[in-house]
Design a protein around this motif. Structure first.
Motif, PDB file in Angstrom:
ATOM      1  N   GLY A 157      58.787  74.846  31.425  1.00 37.64           N
ATOM      2  CA  GLY A 157      58.848  75.400  32.785  1.00 37.64           C
ATOM      3  C   GLY A 157      57.740  76.390  33.055  1.00 37.64           C
ATOM      4  N   ALA A 158      57.564  77.348  32.137  1.00 37.41           N
ATOM      5  CA  ALA A 158      56.521  78.357  32.336  1.00 37.41           C
ATOM      6  C   ALA A 158      55.125  77.735  32.273  1.00 37.41           C
ATOM      7  CB  ALA A 158      56.661  79.457  31.288  1.00 37.41           C
ATOM      8  N   GLY A 159      54.965  76.734  31.412  1.00 30.44           N
ATOM      9  CA  GLY A 159      53.667  76.083  31.304  1.00 30.44           C
ATOM     10  C   GLY A 159      53.276  75.353  32.576  1.00 30.44           C
ATOM     11  N   LEU A 160      54.241  74.655  33.171  1.00 29.89           N
ATOM     12  CA  LEU A 160      53.963  73.959  34.435  1.00 29.89           C
ATOM     13  C   LEU A 160      53.619  74.956  35.546  1.00 29.89           C
ATOM     14  CD1 LEU A 160      56.737  71.213  34.370  1.00 29.89           C
ATOM     15  CD2 LEU A 160      54.275  70.847  34.248  1.00 29.89           C
ATOM     16  N   ILE A 161      54.345  76.071  35.580  1.00 30.34           N
ATOM     17  CA  ILE A 161      54.050  77.094  36.589  1.00 30.34           C
ATOM     18  C   ILE A 161      52.652  77.659  36.371  1.00 30.34           C
ATOM     19  CG2 ILE A 161      54.673  79.447  37.297  1.00 30.34           C
ATOM     20  CD1 ILE A 161      57.600  78.606  36.959  1.00 30.34           C
ATOM     21  N   SER A 162      52.270  77.865  35.099  1.00 31.18           N
ATOM     22  CA  SER A 162      50.924  78.351  34.799  1.00 31.18           C
ATOM     23  C   SER A 162      49.878  77.342  35.268  1.00 31.18           C
ATOM     24  CB  SER A 162      50.788  78.589  33.307  1.00 31.18           C
ATOM     25  OG  SER A 162      49.473  78.929  32.959  1.00 31.18           O
ATOM     26  N   GLY A 163      50.157  76.025  35.048  1.00 38.29           N
ATOM     27  CA  GLY A 163      49.225  75.000  35.482  1.00 38.29           C
ATOM     28  C   GLY A 163      49.037  74.986  36.990  1.00 38.29           C
ATOM     29  N   ILE A 164      50.150  75.117  37.718  1.00 38.73           N
ATOM     30  CA  ILE A 164      50.077  75.135  39.182  1.00 38.73           C
ATOM     31  C   ILE A 164      49.299  76.361  39.655  1.00 38.73           C
ATOM     32  CG2 ILE A 164      51.448  75.362  41.293  1.00 38.73           C
ATOM     33  CD1 ILE A 164      53.659  73.785  39.826  1.00 38.73           C
ATOM     34  N   ALA A 165      49.570  77.522  39.017  1.00 39.52           N
ATOM     35  CA  ALA A 165      48.847  78.744  39.389  1.00 39.52           C
ATOM     36  C   ALA A 165      47.354  78.583  39.154  1.00 39.52           C
ATOM     37  CB  ALA A 165      49.400  79.924  38.591  1.00 39.52           C
ATOM     38  N   GLY A 166      46.993  77.945  38.040  1.00 41.29           N
ATOM     39  CA  GLY A 166      45.578  77.738  37.748  1.00 41.29           C
ATOM     40  C   GLY A 166      44.896  76.845  38.763  1.00 41.29           C
ATOM     41  N   ILE A 167      45.583  75.745  39.153  1.00 38.70           N
ATOM     42  CA  ILE A 167      45.011  74.828  40.147  1.00 38.70           C
ATOM     43  C   ILE A 167      44.812  75.538  41.484  1.00 38.70           C
ATOM     44  CG2 ILE A 167      45.484  72.757  41.500  1.00 38.70           C
ATOM     45  CD1 ILE A 167      46.961  71.658  39.026  1.00 38.70           C
ATOM     46  N   LEU A 168      45.825  76.299  41.911  1.00 37.48           N
ATOM     47  CA  LEU A 168      45.726  77.010  43.197  1.00 37.48           C
ATOM     48  C   LEU A 168      44.632  78.075  43.152  1.00 37.48           C
ATOM     49  CD1 LEU A 168      49.523  77.433  44.107  1.00 37.48           C
ATOM     50  CD2 LEU A 168      47.887  75.760  45.004  1.00 37.48           C
ATOM     51  N   ALA A 169      44.509  78.766  42.005  1.00 35.12           N
ATOM     52  CA  ALA A 169      43.468  79.792  41.884  1.00 35.12           C
ATOM     53  C   ALA A 169      42.083  79.169  41.964  1.00 35.12           C
ATOM     54  CB  ALA A 169      43.642  80.558  40.578  1.00 35.12           C
ATOM     55  N   ASN A 170      41.905  78.011  41.325  1.00 35.10           N
ATOM     56  CA  ASN A 170      40.612  77.322  41.394  1.00 35.10           C
ATOM     57  C   ASN A 170      40.299  76.865  42.818  1.00 35.10           C
ATOM     58  OD1 ASN A 170      40.248  77.642  38.647  1.00 35.10           O
ATOM     59  ND2 ASN A 170      41.070  75.616  38.122  1.00 35.10           N
ATOM     60  N   MET A 171      41.330  76.372  43.496  1.00 38.20           N
ATOM     61  CA  MET A 171      41.128  75.944  44.887  1.00 38.20           C
ATOM     62  C   MET A 171      40.765  77.137  45.777  1.00 38.20           C
ATOM     63  SD  MET A 171      44.263  73.206  45.242  1.00 38.20           S
ATOM     64  CE  MET A 171      43.922  72.855  46.974  1.00 38.20           C
ATOM     65  N   GLN A 172      41.387  78.288  45.503  1.00 35.50           N
ATOM     66  CA  GLN A 172      41.078  79.494  46.286  1.00 35.50           C
ATOM     67  C   GLN A 172      39.638  79.940  46.036  1.00 35.50           C
ATOM     68  OE1 GLN A 172      43.087  83.241  45.320  1.00 35.50           O
ATOM     69  NE2 GLN A 172      43.756  83.362  47.468  1.00 35.50           N
ATOM     70  N   THR A 173      39.210  79.890  44.767  1.00 38.57           N
ATOM     71  CA  THR A 173      37.835  80.269  44.435  1.00 38.57           C
ATOM     72  C   THR A 173      36.825  79.347  45.118  1.00 38.57           C
ATOM     73  OG1 THR A 173      38.571  81.109  42.282  1.00 38.57           O
ATOM     74  CG2 THR A 173      36.224  80.645  42.531  1.00 38.57           C
ATOM     75  N   ALA A 174      37.193  78.054  45.182  1.00 39.04           N
ATOM     76  CA  ALA A 174      36.295  77.078  45.821  1.00 39.04           C
ATOM     77  C   ALA A 174      36.316  77.170  47.336  1.00 39.04           C
ATOM     78  CB  ALA A 174      36.680  75.673  45.378  1.00 39.04           C
ATOM     79  N   GLY A 175      37.202  77.995  47.887  1.00 39.08           N
ATOM     80  CA  GLY A 175      37.266  78.156  49.334  1.00 39.08           C
ATOM     81  C   GLY A 175      38.207  77.208  50.027  1.00 39.08           C
ATOM     82  N   ASP A 176      38.945  76.402  49.262  1.00 36.48           N
ATOM     83  CA  ASP A 176      39.873  75.460  49.884  1.00 36.48           C
ATOM     84  C   ASP A 176      41.162  76.135  50.328  1.00 36.48           C
ATOM     85  OD1 ASP A 176      38.104  73.357  49.413  1.00 36.48           O
ATOM     86  OD2 ASP A 176      38.894  73.029  47.382  1.00 36.48           O
ATOM     87  N   LEU A 177      41.474  77.294  49.761  1.00 35.79           N
ATOM     88  CA  LEU A 177      42.666  78.050  50.145  1.00 35.79           C
ATOM     89  C   LEU A 177      42.257  79.448  50.569  1.00 35.79           C
ATOM     90  CD1 LEU A 177      45.197  77.103  47.289  1.00 35.79           C
ATOM     91  CD2 LEU A 177      45.101  76.160  49.601  1.00 35.79           C
ATOM     92  N   GLY A 178      42.972  79.970  51.550  1.00 34.34           N
ATOM     93  CA  GLY A 178      42.639  81.294  52.054  1.00 34.34           C
ATOM     94  C   GLY A 178      43.258  82.404  51.237  1.00 34.34           C
ATOM     95  N   ALA A 179      42.970  83.659  51.663  1.00 32.28           N
ATOM     96  CA  ALA A 179      43.458  84.847  50.963  1.00 32.28           C
ATOM     97  C   ALA A 179      44.974  84.967  51.027  1.00 32.28           C
ATOM     98  CB  ALA A 179      42.808  86.093  51.556  1.00 32.28           C
TER      99      ALA A 179
END
Length: 669
Positions: free
Chosen positions: A147-169
């Motif tokens: 469970g925690a690993g999947l949540i970490s994976g989702i957080a990582g994907i969203l953080a990368n998308m935010q860095t790339a500008g695909d997600l806002g602040a």
């Protein structure tokens, strides 16, 4: 109206505390074997008086002797009343007449049988006991890791998308919350492991949690430091990690028990926890943390060096040999290593490589499905096991399909090696948590390298498939079997048309009356040393509860028919068979004591019910060394089970005997 077998079963239940006092029930050739929850509820004397019960023996299980031909029907009636299958755990609320759907597939039953036999062959050593402890400590945490690993994976994907500008602040808070949830496990993992370890080592869980928490060095805030007594440099919080926790809590369990033993009860609650924490706490901080920290860093560094330098070769060897490690129980030691790598690197590059072993099993199973289409039992097992195998649960395929067939297990390991080589060649593929493998591991692959992991899976599938398709399919597996595993192919090499013509109606033979006054000679079914049946280390045989006969301590592996007659039955576990002579004697040949637990692994037979055999004809083999390695007695016992038809039996003397040599003369009434 209940039949006689159900009546015997009910009588047994009535004297063992009812079905609710039974946790599992199986049977061998002559006896119902029950694992009892509370021995104090068993009425042994009453059990012996139940009509149909020939005797009772108590070892690791309660064994109720009812005789061949009866035992399977009684045992089936008993489990039918509860609603489970033979060998399945009884529900805690089991009552007579209550039905429970088992929901188990044939492959799970086969896997359990082979797995139990495989475990029975392993000698219980100190290091296997240690690995069992490690397994018990971490298994309860696996759902948390997933469970925690999947949540970490989702957080990582969203953080990368935010860095790339695909997600806002506006996503920052949500991503932070996900990281906090993941941190709820990994930030305090030492404490969870310490509590579980204390439970496993029979110590106080709270004390185990405190000792584990010391590794975080709570309360040590710069500029204050604690020196590493070996190097003089400041001790780093977290040094030793999981490996240090396991060792420190293990030592704590002995210290606590020592204080409980010598400190009076009146002050035990005060001084035992105080002294335990003081002594083991100092021991942990000054000795365990520096030493375990060095061990952890060395392990992580060595594994990374091997993977970086060895690349594809290292990946191949790890993928190839992981399943044999699983069979020996050695894989449990990898759990703390995975966690140390996750702590120090953020992921474990070992897990994706080792996951390829299960993928090789999937490829091998698909090859068997194609090549063995006529074998309905095998293809049925594969259908049931493949979906969970693809998702990373490999035990049904390993123990239910490939391992029993032999060669497919080896070729599946080759497939795992090929997948491991691809992962090793690509490099840098790691998992953020432990738990699943197969397709289910994809969301846990770190740094967006999931595509490389998928390439490894496909390579393992293909490698296992090709190696098995061309080199790993036994000829017998390709013959036609029905859903129950019975051969139905006309091309069976071991049974000619003449042999099939002699296959008789078993039921008709069993009901035939003994010939009055007839004489029958019984020969030795194995070579070895004759011993009196009264010397056998089993009350059912030594007290002649099943009938009179003789015993041999075998020195050779060949098994022969003890008389002319017809094979009536061969147990699924192949540890015993029955034969009826032309004169009407009913013979039971039992190969070893408690060998039912070996799942048939040491035995091989070329007979089937209804087949006619002649005295001294070789019909099978038994692997004496495997039986001894499993801690079982190899004594072979031959018993006349219908003694009511016998007038007298000649005597015999202890000493050497060759297979097929005369032993007894029996005269009918």
């Amino acid at each position: 109206m209940a039949d006689k077998y159900q009546n015997i079963g009910d009588g047994i239940y009535d004297h063992v505390g009812g079905p609710e006092n039974v946790s599992k029930l199986i049977h061998c050739m002559t006896r119902v074997r029950m694992t009892i929850r509370d021995d104090s509820e068993v009425d042994i004397e009453g059990l012996k008086k139940v009509p149909g019960v020939l005797g009772v023996a108590q070892e690791d299980t309660l064994q109720v002797i009812v005789g061949p031909g009866v035992v399977n029907k009684v045992a089936q009636a008993m489990v039918d009343e509860v609603g489970v299958d033979l060998g399945e755990p009884f529900p805690d609320s089991a009552k007579k007449g209550t039905s429970y759907a088992s929901g188990k597939s044939a492959v799970e039953a086969k896997a359990a049988e082979v797995h139990a036999a495989q475990k029975a062959k392993l000698k219980q050593t100190w290091w296997r006991a240690a690995l069992k402890h490690i397994s018990s400590i971490f298994i309860p945490l696996i759902p948390a890791f997933v469970g925690a690993g999947l949540i970490s994976g989702i957080a990582g994907i969203l953080a990368n998308m935010q860095t790339a500008g695909d997600l806002g602040a506006s996503w920052t808070t949500f991503i932070t919350v996900l990281k906090v949830i993941n941190g709820g496990l990994f930030t305090y993992l030492n404490i969870y492991v310490g509590i579980n370890a204390a439970k496993e080592f029979k110590a106080t869980p709270g004390l185990g949690g405190i000792i584990a928490g010391l590794i975080y060095l709570p309360g040590v805030i710069a500029p204050v430091t604690i020196p590493n007594i070996f190097t003089g440099s400041p001790l780093v919080a977290g040094s030793g990690g999981i490996i240090g926790v396991l060792f420190a809590v293990w030592v704590m369990s002995y210290v606590e028990r020592l204080f409980h033993k010598y400190i009076p009860d009146s002050i035990d609650i005060i001084f035992v926890p105080f002294l335990t924490l003081l002594i083991v706490g100092c021991f942990t901080i000054f000795l365990v943390m520096p030493t375990a920290g060095w061990v952890s860093n060395s392990l992580v560094g060595s594994i990374n060096w091997v993977l970086n330098v060895g690349g594809a070769f290292s990946g191949f060897m790890l993928g190839l040999f992981f399943l044999p490690m699983v069979m020996l129980g050695l894989h449990q030691i990898l759990t703390p290593i995975h966690l140390e790598m996750i702590k120090s690197m953020g992921n474990t590059p070992l897990l994706p490589i080792l996951a390829m072993a299960g993928a090789g099993q999937v490829g091998a199973a698909i090859a068997l499905w194609i090549r063995c289409r006529k074998n309905k039992q095998l293809t049925g097992m594969i259908k049931g096991a493949l979906p969970v195998g693809i998702l990373g649960v490999g035990e049904p395929l390993i123990y239910g399909v490939s391992l029993p067939l032999g060669r497919p297990f080896i070729t599946a390991c080759v497939g795992g090696g090929i997948g491991g080589a691809v992962i090793g060649a690509i490099g840098g593929i790691g998992a953020t948590s432990i738990g699943p493998s197969g397709m289910a591991l994809i969301p846990l692959i770190d740094n967006g390298k999931w595509l490389g992991y998928v390439f490894g899976l496909l390579a393992a599938y293909a490698g296992g498939f090709l190696a098995t398709y061309f080199f790993g399919v036994p000829k017998t597996a390709m013959l036609a079997h029905d859903a129950n595993g019975n051969l139905i192919d006309d091309a069976i090499a071991t049974e000619s048309k003449e042999e099939r013509a002699t296959t008789a109606d078993v039921d008709q033979i069993m009901t035939a009356a003994p010939i009055p006054g007839a004489n029958t000679g019984l020969v030795a079914p194995v070579a070895g040393s004759l011993v009196q049946i009264t010397e056998v280390k089993d009350d059912a045989f030594s007290q002649k509860m099943l009938g009179d006969g003789f015993a041999i301590e075998p020195t050779m592996e060949a098994i022969a028919a003890p008389a002319d007659g017809t094979i009536i039955s061969l147990t699924n576990t192949k540890h015993a068979f029955t034969l009826k002579t032309g004169t009407g004697l009913e013979l039971l040949v039992h190969l070893g004591l408690d060998t039912v637990e070996l799942g048939g692994v040491p035995f091989s037979f070329d007979i089937q019910p209804g087949q006619q055999v002649i005295s001294g004809q070789q019909i099978g083999t038994m692997d004496l060394q495997q039986i001894k390695d499993a801690g079982k007695d190899t004594t072979v016992i031959t018993v006349i089970t219908n003694m009511d038809a016998v007038a007298n039996v000649t005597e015999y003397y202890n000493g050497p005997v060759d297979v097929g040599a005369p032993v007894l003369q029996v005269r009918n009434k």
